[in-house]
Design an enzyme around this catalytic site. Structure first.
Site, PDB file in Angstrom:
ATOM      1  N   ARG A  39     -12.409   3.349  -9.184  1.00 22.94           N
ATOM      2  CA  ARG A  39     -11.966   4.575  -8.510  1.00 22.94           C
ATOM      3  C   ARG A  39     -12.501   4.689  -7.086  1.00 22.94           C
ATOM      4  O   ARG A  39     -12.079   5.556  -6.327  1.00 22.94           O
ATOM      5  CB  ARG A  39     -12.420   5.795  -9.313  1.00 22.94           C
ATOM      6  CG  ARG A  39     -11.902   5.830 -10.721  1.00 22.94           C
ATOM      7  CD  ARG A  39     -12.410   7.045 -11.448  1.00 22.94           C
ATOM      8  NE  ARG A  39     -11.826   8.251 -10.935  1.00 22.94           N
ATOM      9  CZ  ARG A  39     -10.655   8.739 -11.302  1.00 22.94           C
ATOM     10  NH1 ARG A  39      -9.962   8.114 -12.205  1.00 22.94           N
ATOM     11  NH2 ARG A  39     -10.190   9.847 -10.779  1.00 22.94           N
ATOM     12  N   HIS A  94      18.015  -8.938  11.551  1.00 23.65           N
ATOM     13  CA  HIS A  94      18.179  -7.782  12.448  1.00 23.65           C
ATOM     14  C   HIS A  94      16.855  -7.393  13.092  1.00 23.65           C
ATOM     15  O   HIS A  94      16.485  -6.221  13.122  1.00 23.65           O
ATOM     16  CB  HIS A  94      18.797  -6.612  11.675  1.00 23.65           C
ATOM     17  CG  HIS A  94      20.156  -6.913  11.152  1.00 23.65           C
ATOM     18  ND1 HIS A  94      21.244  -7.138  11.965  1.00 23.65           N
ATOM     19  CD2 HIS A  94      20.602  -7.094   9.881  1.00 23.65           C
ATOM     20  CE1 HIS A  94      22.305  -7.411  11.226  1.00 23.65           C
ATOM     21  NE2 HIS A  94      21.933  -7.396   9.956  1.00 23.65           N
ATOM     22  N   ASN A  96     -14.913  14.912  -6.772  1.00 23.00           N
ATOM     23  CA  ASN A  96     -13.790  13.997  -6.582  1.00 23.00           C
ATOM     24  C   ASN A  96     -12.610  14.842  -6.132  1.00 23.00           C
ATOM     25  O   ASN A  96     -12.308  15.847  -6.768  1.00 23.00           O
ATOM     26  CB  ASN A  96     -13.492  13.303  -7.924  1.00 23.00           C
ATOM     27  CG  ASN A  96     -12.155  12.606  -7.933  1.00 23.00           C
ATOM     28  OD1 ASN A  96     -11.665  12.168  -6.892  1.00 23.00           O
ATOM     29  ND2 ASN A  96     -11.549  12.486  -9.098  1.00 23.00           N
ATOM     30  N   GLY A  97     -11.970  14.489  -5.025  1.00 22.98           N
ATOM     31  CA  GLY A  97     -10.816  15.254  -4.548  1.00 22.98           C
ATOM     32  C   GLY A  97     -10.984  15.648  -3.092  1.00 22.98           C
ATOM     33  O   GLY A  97     -11.794  15.060  -2.373  1.00 22.98           O
ATOM     34  N   TRP A 154     -15.056   7.038  -2.910  1.00 25.99           N
ATOM     35  CA  TRP A 154     -13.980   6.490  -2.062  1.00 25.99           C
ATOM     36  C   TRP A 154     -13.814   7.516  -0.956  1.00 25.99           C
ATOM     37  O   TRP A 154     -13.342   8.627  -1.186  1.00 25.99           O
ATOM     38  CB  TRP A 154     -12.696   6.349  -2.869  1.00 25.99           C
ATOM     39  CG  TRP A 154     -11.571   5.667  -2.136  1.00 25.99           C
ATOM     40  CD1 TRP A 154     -11.368   4.321  -2.019  1.00 25.99           C
ATOM     41  CD2 TRP A 154     -10.489   6.297  -1.444  1.00 25.99           C
ATOM     42  NE1 TRP A 154     -10.226   4.079  -1.293  1.00 25.99           N
ATOM     43  CE2 TRP A 154      -9.671   5.274  -0.922  1.00 25.99           C
ATOM     44  CE3 TRP A 154     -10.133   7.621  -1.200  1.00 25.99           C
ATOM     45  CZ2 TRP A 154      -8.521   5.529  -0.181  1.00 25.99           C
ATOM     46  CZ3 TRP A 154      -8.989   7.879  -0.457  1.00 25.99           C
ATOM     47  CH2 TRP A 154      -8.194   6.831   0.046  1.00 25.99           C
ATOM     48  N   CYS A 157     -12.913   8.196  -6.254  1.00 22.00           N
ATOM     49  CA  CYS A 157     -14.211   8.751  -6.626  1.00 22.00           C
ATOM     50  C   CYS A 157     -14.316   8.853  -8.143  1.00 22.00           C
ATOM     51  O   CYS A 157     -13.400   9.288  -8.812  1.00 22.00           O
ATOM     52  CB  CYS A 157     -14.500  10.122  -6.040  1.00 22.00           C
ATOM     53  SG  CYS A 157     -14.649  10.117  -4.260  1.00 22.00           S
ATOM     54  N   GLU A 208      -2.467  -6.671  -0.784  1.00 21.52           N
ATOM     55  CA  GLU A 208      -3.540  -5.745  -1.146  1.00 21.52           C
ATOM     56  C   GLU A 208      -4.808  -6.453  -1.611  1.00 21.52           C
ATOM     57  O   GLU A 208      -5.901  -5.928  -1.444  1.00 21.52           O
ATOM     58  CB  GLU A 208      -3.080  -4.701  -2.167  1.00 21.52           C
ATOM     59  CG  GLU A 208      -2.773  -5.217  -3.544  1.00 21.52           C
ATOM     60  CD  GLU A 208      -2.298  -4.113  -4.500  1.00 21.52           C
ATOM     61  OE1 GLU A 208      -2.610  -2.939  -4.285  1.00 21.52           O
ATOM     62  OE2 GLU A 208      -1.614  -4.455  -5.478  1.00 21.52           O
ATOM     63  N   GLU A 254       7.166  -5.716  -4.808  1.00 17.94           N
ATOM     64  CA  GLU A 254       5.949  -5.757  -5.609  1.00 17.94           C
ATOM     65  C   GLU A 254       5.162  -7.055  -5.331  1.00 17.94           C
ATOM     66  O   GLU A 254       3.932  -7.031  -5.215  1.00 17.94           O
ATOM     67  CB  GLU A 254       6.307  -5.631  -7.097  1.00 17.94           C
ATOM     68  CG  GLU A 254       5.132  -5.668  -8.058  1.00 17.94           C
ATOM     69  CD  GLU A 254       4.108  -4.556  -7.840  1.00 17.94           C
ATOM     70  OE1 GLU A 254       4.344  -3.644  -7.030  1.00 17.94           O
ATOM     71  OE2 GLU A 254       3.039  -4.623  -8.465  1.00 17.94           O
ATOM     72  N   LYS A 311       1.316  -7.235  -3.962  1.00 16.54           N
ATOM     73  CA  LYS A 311       0.243  -7.963  -4.662  1.00 16.54           C
ATOM     74  C   LYS A 311      -0.476  -8.890  -3.686  1.00 16.54           C
ATOM     75  O   LYS A 311      -1.690  -9.001  -3.702  1.00 16.54           O
ATOM     76  CB  LYS A 311       0.794  -8.800  -5.822  1.00 16.54           C
ATOM     77  CG  LYS A 311       1.233  -8.084  -7.063  1.00 16.54           C
ATOM     78  CD  LYS A 311       0.181  -7.255  -7.737  1.00 16.54           C
ATOM     79  CE  LYS A 311       0.137  -5.895  -7.196  1.00 16.54           C
ATOM     80  NZ  LYS A 311       0.211  -4.711  -7.861  1.00 16.54           N
ATOM     81  N   LYS A 333      -7.895   2.889  -7.247  1.00 14.81           N
ATOM     82  CA  LYS A 333      -6.816   2.740  -8.225  1.00 14.81           C
ATOM     83  C   LYS A 333      -5.981   4.003  -8.364  1.00 14.81           C
ATOM     84  O   LYS A 333      -4.777   3.940  -8.479  1.00 14.81           O
ATOM     85  CB  LYS A 333      -7.383   2.353  -9.584  1.00 14.81           C
ATOM     86  CG  LYS A 333      -6.289   2.094 -10.580  1.00 14.81           C
ATOM     87  CD  LYS A 333      -6.652   1.071 -11.579  1.00 14.81           C
ATOM     88  CE  LYS A 333      -5.469   0.698 -12.448  1.00 14.81           C
ATOM     89  NZ  LYS A 333      -4.490  -0.150 -11.738  1.00 14.81           N
TER      90      LYS A 333
END
Ligand code: G6P
Length: 622
Positions: A27, A518, A112-113, A76, A2, A502, A495, A499, A617
């Protein structure tokens, strides 16, 4: 997570708010909305689902909304699905959340939150005659402010402070009150919010890039502080309602650093900024040929006394921590445990009193990482934050701060911030190894030289971009990908895999190469991509054997190897070479083609690279 903006001044607010929101879209981008007041008139609220451009279109890029005071939001979703009804701004009255229109409400606000006890508060408000039109926690917070405002009649700051005492959770709130035209009120706890005052105008935002166009002198609102904004003025208050003096921080980085600068996407621009970001970070940590962490407050004595290290972080920052573990343990011989922030915060902490907790965070506001930091602090453990955003909550709360110098990172998928976090890990490993007498002088010198050679080598990897683009254009329709590696190569695989998944939405997993057999190998079938990271000389052959096992089951093999290891070419279908580097630092090179691969795969699929679905983000909620 947000984005909030606010403006009160001498020009039309809506275009300023839209411009600010466009800088904060990273955001969240489920829906967006504005509330603008024209003088004494009621606030006009306009909302639209989807990306910000839908809202901009609705109000003719702001031209259709007169008034010089307003607040805006890009969402968001946390509580309540992304919809017109749940989009912000929310109001204290019984609005239906209609497409647009003036609202009769006393209070209009954006948030926001997360308000954790919103259900209990909602029940209390319903008992007091309030009705709810949305399923958001935000509507509850705003109605609670309205409730205290009317009950005690002591003005907005008093009402906001009472709300802050009553709610649990994290929030940044920006509000307008019907009785106070031209004024904006704000408050925060654990979610970021900054203010700029210049030339008779006042700006408010979740993050600096949104207001950098207007001013470089930024006020960071403290936790549990409230603020009254008028044109050209900002007044800060503590929880008792007493006014407090605040000092501004001068931002030195350029507004252009937060623009695309000719690149098609922020992610591509940020990938290309890595030689500079890595070079700047190295330069800030190496003085006269030695790692110098005194700006982070870490002396040789402090490092020498560290008995064990715990690293807590989320997402890519956690991956950087994994690299840190291998390098610190190998060079400094100090035991390191890496944990996810979301796990660390809820477990029994068995920390030695001489332990060091390192939290890694680009934004410096990730809720789980912040909670891990606080948990360690409450046990009296020294805490070090490796953070990119100056003045962020994590940076302010940690005992020591090591700033990465990546500059503003806008693309949701991190690249340059991650690369600078790796540098911070290497620097810590070397400084600690030195403090503990684990390195001979000639080895120390060699490592510093290898470190300083990284920016140029990263530039070289970037020159190979076109080959990777070609590969991505051929294999973008793969359904599954596995990234394999051992040791540090495994840490880099984590990583690389993130990438890929996502931003391209291809299912992808990272596996320690030896673990594949395994269970997971049963997923390998024709057409699956298996990408092996092969920079660790002594482990490479073993990983290649594991890749062979996949090829035998129909997988297509890609190898990322250091130059000179040309036998890799015989073992895999497609090889990407990176320059030779010391094994401890080779991951900084191997990760670059993996970022490029993720980027071009997403492009080939026609996806929104900078704003992948469902992501944000910075995640300021649990
Ligand atoms: C989000 C981002 C990730 C990031 C993670 C941690 O999930 O999408 O790219 O790695 O948060 O963020 P931080 O700001 O703490 O590094």
């Amino acid at each position: 997570m947000c984005g909030i903006v606010g403006f009160t001044g001498k020009q039309q607010a809506a275009p300023v708010l839209l411009n600010g929101l466009s800088k904060l879209e990273y955001r969240g981008y489920d829906s967006a909305g504005l509330a603008v007041r024209d003088g004494e008139s009621l606030a006009e609220v306009v909302k639209a689902t989807g990306k910000l451009r839908n809202l901009a279109k609705k109000i003719d890029n702001g031209a259709a909304l007169p008034g010089m005071c307003g607040i805006g939001h890009t969402r968001w979703a946390t509580h309540g699905e992304p919809s017109q009804k749940n989009a912000h701004p929310h109001v204290s009255g019984n609005a239906t959340g209609s497409a647009s229109g003036a609202v009769e409400s006393e209070v209009v606000g954006v948030h926001n939150g997360i308000i954790e006890n919103y259900e209990e508060l909602k029940a209390k408000l319903i008992a007091n005659g309030y009705a709810f039109y949305s399923t958001t926690d935000t509507e509850v917070a705003i109605k609670l402010v309205d409730y205290y405002y009317k009950k005690y009649q002591l003005g907005p700051i008093d009402a906001i402070n009472r709300m802050m005492v009553r709610v649990r959770g994290s929030y940044a709130l920006a509000l307008m009150f019907k009785d106070y035209p031209g004024e904006i009120y704000a408050a925060r706890k654990d979610s970021p919010m900054v203010i700029g005052v210049t030339n008779g105008e006042t700006f408010l935002a979740s993050d600096v890039p949104a207001i950098l166009k207007y001013t470089r002198d930024i006020y960071y609102i403290d936790n549990l502080q409230s603020v009254r904004l008028l044109p050209g003025e900002a007044h800060f208050y503590d929880l008792n309602g007493d006014e407090v003096e605040m000092e501004s921080t001068h931002i030195t980085w350029d507004a252009e650093a937060a623009e695309k600068g000719g690149y098609e996407h922020f992610m591509l621009k940020e990938i290309h900024e890595q030689p500079k970001a890595v070079g700047d970070t190295i330069a800030s940590l190496v003085k006269d040929g030695r790692i110098d962490l005194t700006t982070a407050g870490l002396t040789k004595e402090i490092l020498e006394g560290v008995s064990e290290i715990h690293i807590a972080a989320c997402g890519s920052a956690w991956h950087a921590g994994m690299v840190g573990q291998y390098v610190i343990e190998d060079l400094a011989e100090v035991p390191v445990k890496v944990e996810l922030g979301s796990e660390f915060r809820y477990k029994k902490l068995l920390l030695d009193q001489n332990a060091l907790l390192i939290v890694i965070s680009q934004s410096g506001e990730t809720a789980d990482t912040l909670a891990a930091l606080r948990a360690a602090k409450s046990q009296g453990i020294r805490t070090l934050a490796v953070v990119n955003v100056i003045g962020s909550t994590i940076a302010r709360e940690a005992d020591n701060v090591l700033y990465t110098l990546a500059g503003p990172e806008i693309a949701v998928a991190t690249t340059k911030a991650y690369s600078t976090q790796l540098i911070a890990m290497y620097a810590l490993a070397l400084a600690m190894a030195d403090a503990k007498g684990k390195l001979e002088e000639k080895d120390y010198k060699y490592y510093i030289e290898e470190l300083q050679a990284l920016p140029d080598k990263i530039s070289k990897v970037l020159e190979d971009k076109k080959r990777i683009q070609w590969f991505a254009s051929k294999y973008y329709n793969a359904h599954d990908a596995f990234f394999l590696g051992r040791g540090l190569d495994y840490a880099i695989s984590l990583e690389g895999s993130l990438k890929m998944k996502e931003i391209s939405y291809i299912h992808s997993e990272a596996y320690a190469a030896g673990e594949l057999k395994h269970g997971t190998i049963s997923l390998i079938e024709k057409g699956i991509l298996v990408i092996g990271v092969l920079t660790q000389e002594e482990l490479m052959e073993k990983t290649i054997s594991n890749m062979e096992e996949c090829r035998a089951r129909g997988a297509y093999l890609v190898g990322v190897a250091s130059e000179g290891n040309y036998n890799v070419e015989d073992a895999v279908n497609f090889t990407i070479y990176v320059p030779q580097a010391d094994g401890h630092f080779a991951g900084s090179l191997a990760v670059i083609p993996l970022q490029i691969l993720g980027y071009y795969t997403s492009i080939a699929k026609g996806l929104d690279v900078d704003k992948p679905r469902n992501l944000a983000k910075s995640v300021t909620v649990e």
